[in-house]
Scaffold this motif. Structure first.
Motif, PDB file in Angstrom:
ATOM      1  N   SER A 225     -55.826 -31.503   8.317  1.00  0.00           N
ATOM      2  CA  SER A 225     -54.802 -30.475   8.472  1.00  0.00           C
ATOM      3  C   SER A 225     -53.823 -30.355   7.317  1.00  0.00           C
ATOM      4  CB  SER A 225     -53.976 -30.756   9.738  1.00  0.00           C
ATOM      5  OG  SER A 225     -54.784 -30.825  10.884  1.00  0.00           O
ATOM      6  N   TRP A 226     -53.441 -31.451   6.698  1.00  0.00           N
ATOM      7  CA  TRP A 226     -52.255 -31.458   5.843  1.00  0.00           C
ATOM      8  C   TRP A 226     -52.575 -31.306   4.364  1.00  0.00           C
ATOM      9  CZ3 TRP A 226     -49.919 -36.508   8.310  1.00  0.00           C
ATOM     10  CH2 TRP A 226     -49.407 -36.201   9.583  1.00  0.00           C
ATOM     11  N   SER A 227     -51.875 -30.371   3.717  1.00  0.00           N
ATOM     12  CA  SER A 227     -51.791 -30.393   2.261  1.00  0.00           C
ATOM     13  C   SER A 227     -50.969 -31.614   1.860  1.00  0.00           C
ATOM     14  CB  SER A 227     -51.110 -29.123   1.746  1.00  0.00           C
ATOM     15  OG  SER A 227     -51.836 -27.966   2.111  1.00  0.00           O
ATOM     16  N   ILE A 228     -51.244 -32.142   0.661  1.00  0.00           N
ATOM     17  CA  ILE A 228     -50.545 -33.353   0.224  1.00  0.00           C
ATOM     18  C   ILE A 228     -50.000 -33.174  -1.178  1.00  0.00           C
ATOM     19  CG2 ILE A 228     -51.963 -34.877   1.664  1.00  0.00           C
ATOM     20  CD1 ILE A 228     -53.545 -35.642  -0.861  1.00  0.00           C
ATOM     21  N   ASN A 229     -49.018 -34.002  -1.513  1.00  0.00           N
ATOM     22  CA  ASN A 229     -48.562 -34.138  -2.891  1.00  0.00           C
ATOM     23  C   ASN A 229     -48.884 -35.556  -3.346  1.00  0.00           C
ATOM     24  OD1 ASN A 229     -46.082 -35.083  -4.826  1.00  0.00           O
ATOM     25  ND2 ASN A 229     -46.692 -32.971  -5.235  1.00  0.00           N
ATOM     26  N   PHE A 230     -49.539 -35.668  -4.506  1.00  0.00           N
ATOM     27  CA  PHE A 230     -50.032 -36.947  -5.019  1.00  0.00           C
ATOM     28  C   PHE A 230     -49.266 -37.328  -6.280  1.00  0.00           C
ATOM     29  CE2 PHE A 230     -52.751 -39.370  -7.895  1.00  0.00           C
ATOM     30  CZ  PHE A 230     -53.161 -40.414  -7.079  1.00  0.00           C
ATOM     31  N   ARG A 231     -48.903 -38.612  -6.403  1.00  0.00           N
ATOM     32  CA  ARG A 231     -48.222 -39.093  -7.600  1.00  0.00           C
ATOM     33  C   ARG A 231     -48.415 -40.603  -7.751  1.00  0.00           C
ATOM     34  NH1 ARG A 231     -45.324 -37.364  -3.132  1.00  0.00           N
ATOM     35  NH2 ARG A 231     -43.691 -38.756  -2.402  1.00  0.00           N
ATOM     36  N   ILE A 232     -48.198 -41.094  -8.968  1.00  0.00           N
ATOM     37  CA  ILE A 232     -48.278 -42.515  -9.276  1.00  0.00           C
ATOM     38  C   ILE A 232     -46.957 -42.932  -9.900  1.00  0.00           C
ATOM     39  CG2 ILE A 232     -49.502 -44.323 -10.536  1.00  0.00           C
ATOM     40  CD1 ILE A 232     -51.987 -42.568 -10.513  1.00  0.00           C
ATOM     41  N   GLU A 233     -46.337 -43.929  -9.342  1.00  0.00           N
ATOM     42  CA  GLU A 233     -45.010 -44.358  -9.770  1.00  0.00           C
ATOM     43  C   GLU A 233     -44.956 -44.613 -11.282  1.00  0.00           C
ATOM     44  OE1 GLU A 233     -41.727 -47.756  -8.443  1.00  0.00           O
ATOM     45  OE2 GLU A 233     -43.881 -48.136  -8.178  1.00  0.00           O
ATOM     46  N   ASN A 234     -43.991 -43.986 -11.954  1.00  0.00           N
ATOM     47  CA  ASN A 234     -43.697 -44.179 -13.384  1.00  0.00           C
ATOM     48  C   ASN A 234     -44.815 -43.730 -14.317  1.00  0.00           C
ATOM     49  OD1 ASN A 234     -41.329 -45.230 -12.473  1.00  0.00           O
ATOM     50  ND2 ASN A 234     -41.539 -47.239 -13.457  1.00  0.00           N
ATOM     51  N   HIS A 235     -45.824 -43.036 -13.814  1.00  0.00           N
ATOM     52  CA  HIS A 235     -46.945 -42.597 -14.649  1.00  0.00           C
ATOM     53  C   HIS A 235     -47.102 -41.080 -14.544  1.00  0.00           C
ATOM     54  CE1 HIS A 235     -47.847 -46.866 -14.203  1.00  0.00           C
ATOM     55  NE2 HIS A 235     -48.689 -46.769 -15.220  1.00  0.00           N
ATOM     56  N   THR A 236     -47.506 -40.480 -15.650  1.00  0.00           N
ATOM     57  CA  THR A 236     -47.853 -39.064 -15.632  1.00  0.00           C
ATOM     58  C   THR A 236     -49.371 -38.926 -15.541  1.00  0.00           C
ATOM     59  OG1 THR A 236     -47.898 -38.969 -18.059  1.00  0.00           O
ATOM     60  CG2 THR A 236     -45.826 -38.362 -16.942  1.00  0.00           C
ATOM     61  N   MET A 237     -49.800 -37.714 -15.218  1.00  0.00           N
ATOM     62  CA  MET A 237     -51.229 -37.426 -15.053  1.00  0.00           C
ATOM     63  C   MET A 237     -51.588 -36.220 -15.911  1.00  0.00           C
ATOM     64  SD  MET A 237     -51.415 -37.758 -10.873  1.00  0.00           S
ATOM     65  CE  MET A 237     -49.988 -36.688 -10.652  1.00  0.00           C
ATOM     66  N   LEU A 238     -52.717 -36.310 -16.603  1.00  0.00           N
ATOM     67  CA  LEU A 238     -53.221 -35.187 -17.382  1.00  0.00           C
ATOM     68  C   LEU A 238     -54.334 -34.524 -16.582  1.00  0.00           C
ATOM     69  CD1 LEU A 238     -53.044 -33.705 -20.158  1.00  0.00           C
ATOM     70  CD2 LEU A 238     -54.959 -35.159 -20.892  1.00  0.00           C
ATOM     71  N   LEU A 239     -54.137 -33.289 -16.168  1.00  0.00           N
ATOM     72  CA  LEU A 239     -55.137 -32.572 -15.370  1.00  0.00           C
ATOM     73  C   LEU A 239     -56.297 -32.155 -16.261  1.00  0.00           C
ATOM     74  CD1 LEU A 239     -55.921 -31.259 -12.648  1.00  0.00           C
ATOM     75  CD2 LEU A 239     -54.721 -29.203 -13.430  1.00  0.00           C
ATOM     76  N   VAL A 240     -57.529 -32.581 -15.904  1.00  0.00           N
ATOM     77  CA  VAL A 240     -58.680 -32.308 -16.771  1.00  0.00           C
ATOM     78  C   VAL A 240     -59.854 -31.647 -16.062  1.00  0.00           C
ATOM     79  CG1 VAL A 240     -58.121 -34.160 -18.410  1.00  0.00           C
ATOM     80  CG2 VAL A 240     -59.608 -34.659 -16.450  1.00  0.00           C
ATOM     81  N   GLU A 241     -59.827 -31.569 -14.726  1.00  0.00           N
ATOM     82  CA  GLU A 241     -60.966 -30.947 -14.034  1.00  0.00           C
ATOM     83  C   GLU A 241     -60.542 -30.503 -12.645  1.00  0.00           C
ATOM     84  OE1 GLU A 241     -64.243 -31.253 -11.069  1.00  0.00           O
ATOM     85  OE2 GLU A 241     -63.448 -33.171 -11.763  1.00  0.00           O
ATOM     86  N   THR A 242     -61.050 -29.343 -12.249  1.00  0.00           N
ATOM     87  CA  THR A 242     -60.717 -28.752 -10.958  1.00  0.00           C
ATOM     88  C   THR A 242     -62.004 -28.260 -10.307  1.00  0.00           C
ATOM     89  OG1 THR A 242     -58.556 -28.045 -11.768  1.00  0.00           O
ATOM     90  CG2 THR A 242     -59.374 -26.954  -9.805  1.00  0.00           C
ATOM     91  N   GLU A 243     -62.587 -29.064  -9.423  1.00  0.00           N
ATOM     92  CA  GLU A 243     -63.797 -28.679  -8.688  1.00  0.00           C
ATOM     93  C   GLU A 243     -64.847 -28.025  -9.579  1.00  0.00           C
ATOM     94  OE1 GLU A 243     -62.362 -26.300  -5.416  1.00  0.00           O
ATOM     95  OE2 GLU A 243     -60.823 -27.809  -5.056  1.00  0.00           O
ATOM     96  N   GLY A 244     -65.142 -28.695 -10.683  1.00  0.00           N
ATOM     97  CA  GLY A 244     -66.227 -28.221 -11.531  1.00  0.00           C
ATOM     98  C   GLY A 244     -65.817 -27.329 -12.674  1.00  0.00           C
ATOM     99  N   SER A 245     -64.524 -27.094 -12.863  1.00  0.00           N
ATOM    100  CA  SER A 245     -64.036 -26.307 -13.995  1.00  0.00           C
ATOM    101  C   SER A 245     -63.121 -27.166 -14.849  1.00  0.00           C
ATOM    102  CB  SER A 245     -63.249 -25.084 -13.502  1.00  0.00           C
ATOM    103  OG  SER A 245     -64.073 -24.203 -12.776  1.00  0.00           O
TER     104      SER A 245
END
Length: 539
Positions: A225-245
């Motif tokens: 049911s729930w949408s979520i927000n994801f994070r890692i303490e003190n770290h940034t994330m580089l988005l590199v892929e979205t369901e095959g794109s």
């Protein structure tokens, strides 16, 4: 002679390409059963395992590999497995939903055979009928690039699969008996494990990293049911892929992931070598979280103190702005050497437009969910079988229900619509639910996500609110409360394709339809013939 040389060069390239694109054959044997000993949050409940694993085993394949998955059903009820985001090119016979396949009866087995045709990326599988996903049975899918195709980021030190989702404390049969009505998820799990430092958890998830190294996390929201927000303490994330794109890469401190969606992010272990929280929280105000640990080598300091804050869960503007910032990298290849921008949707000619309004309606005192005031009724004969042997007669009536507006009153029906083969379809999803973010998924295709908005959609939005220059392509898209989302789909894949809400309760209570994309030519090169092991049921 020069022309003859060019011809031989072209033929040689074709032979070389054919040798590559056939892919390897991968044979898997799965035993699916109910396990009452796992109890991820210390509750007496049944969990669906595959080969005694929860979540199920990783499918690790490469572009154009051929999968042979022999599924043995050791449960006491029918089973179908579907492959979320795998396009099943020319082959909806293997899609594993109620409109395409008869279920695998208890005590029997069936072998799915399909190709990872022209795809890369992060996806997942799960049981598609009878509310079974609430009991587990899901697992990760990786499709790796062929060696000949460059990946637009350096090779990470290691890759991690991370399946996150909400979870009911009650047995799924109890929740199913009421169609989910009156129940709300009680916990969130991370790879089937409860939160770190929670007395109700039998275990928690932890990932080991080395300072200075970079890691790929393939994250999927497998919840109900729930949408979520994801994070890692003190770290940034580089988005590199979205369901095959491959998107234009952006650096994020947190990312919203809606039900059924997958992302890949790169995380560099660039902090002091201690342990850090990995957190996912629902996009509603609840004191619930999935919590794991990012463990640096040789660290002896466990996470402590409050969890890292994310965005306000009620801040829709944050979510929409982040969604709009995720755009396609038009200059890189993915499964093929040609760039992802080969389909430029700026100047496409639309063949059809569907305006699909999702809402809830009471039926004889029971809650149902609808599309254009139609709640889906599953016939005993799969639509694909009815198409093959009965021309649909007695099972469904094609184009009976509207695709541009809602009926004045809600009705039950088997909702099947025509999609023009090799035409461009615009779908506008409208969410009449004012407190729930919906997710929509279409089997067989990817969505070009061209626009998001709040309030009423009008055709003027095409010129004022659409991004047709570099929209991201994905298989599952969110629709914000009281808002709309517009997508384009190129219907080049003949078959009977399921369009559904990814919210499990909404899907189970009728929020789905099928798009019949028909090519009258029986040439199996255009659509595969029925499989030799085809199961029969219904009429």
């Amino acid at each position: 002679m020069a022309a003859l040389g060019c011809i031989w060069w072209w033929l040689g390239c074709c032979v070389a390409m054919c040798a590559v694109v056939t892919g390897d054959d991968i044979f898997l044997e799965w035993h699916v059963k109910l396990d009452k000993t796992i109890n991820p949050v210390s509750q007496n409940q049944s969990v669906i395992t595959i080969n005694d694993l929860f979540p199920g085993p990783l499918i690790n394949a490469s572009t154009n590999d051929n999968l042979h998955i022999n599924v043995f059903n050791a449960m006491d009820e029918p089973l179908l497995m579907t492959w979320n985001g795998i396009q099943q090119r020319l082959n909806s016979w293997q899609d594993g939903v109620s409109g395409t396949n008869c279920p695998i009866r208890p005590g029997t087995n069936w072998t799915y055979v399909f190709q990872m045709k022209d795809q890369i990326g992060s996806f997942f599988y799960f049981p598609s009928i009878n509310f079974l996903r609430a009991a587990g049975g899901f697992g990760p899918i990786r499709i790796n690039n062929r060696i000949a195709i460059n990946v637009p980021f350096p090779k990470p030190e290691q890759e991690f699969d991370l399946l996150i989702g909400d979870w009911y404390k009650h047995n799924f049969t109890v929740v199913r008996a009421r169609g989910g009505a009156g129940f709300s998820p009680d916990r969130m799990l991370m790879n089937g494990k409860g939160p770190f430092n929670d007395s109700s958890s039998k275990a928690h998830e932890s990932f080991n990293v080395t300072q200075g190294k970079t890691y790929r996390f393939r994250i999927t929201n497998v919840g109900n049911s729930w949408s979520i927000n994801f994070r890692i303490e003190n770290h940034t994330m580089l988005l590199v892929e979205t369901e095959g794109s491959y998107p234009n890469q952006i650096t994020l401190s947190s990312i919203d992931i809606h039900v059924g969606q997958s992302y890949s992010v790169l995380v560099t272990a660039d902090q002091d070598p201690v342990d850090y929280y990995i957190v996912a929280t629902p996009k509603i105000e609840l004191p619930i979280a999935a919590v794991g640990v990012l463990h640096y080598d040789d660290s002896t300091v466990i996470p402590n103190g409050p969890l890292p804050n994310g965005p306000d869960p009620t801040d829709i503007d944050f979510s929409i702005n982040q969604a709009r910032s995720i755009t396609m990298n038009m200059s890189t290849g993915a499964a093929r050497p040609n760039p992802q921008g080969s389909f430029n949707v700026t100047n496409v000619t639309l063949s059809q437009t569907f305006v699909l309004i999702g809402s809830a309606s009471p039926f004889n005192g029971s809650l149902r969910y609808t599309i254009n005031n139609v709640t889906y009724i599953t016939p005993s004969t799969p639509l694909k079988l009815a198409d093959q042997f009965l021309n649909g007669s007695g099972v469904y009536e094609l184009d009976k229900f509207p695709v541009h507006s809602s009926l004045p009153t809600p009705v039950n029906g088997t909702f099947v619509v025509s999609g023009l083969h090799k035409g461009w379809l615009e779908i506008v999803f409208v969410n009449d639910l004012v407190v729930v973010t919906e997710s929509w998924h279409l089997d067989g295709f990817g969505f070009f996500v061209v626009g998001f908005g709040l309030g009423q959609w009008t055709p003027e939005a095409r010129s004022t609110a659409y991004n047709t220059y570099n929209p991201i392509v994905r298989s599952t898209v969110q629709v914000y409360p009281g808002g709309w989302t517009a997508v384009y789909v190129y219907l080049d894949n003949p078959g009977m394709w399921n369009l559904r809400s990814q919210n499990l309760q909404h899907w189970y209570l009728g929020q789905e339809l099928y798009i019949r994309v028909h090519d009258p030519d029986p040439n199996p090169a255009k659509e595969h013939s029925l499989p030799s092991n085809l199961l029969f049921c219904g009429n």
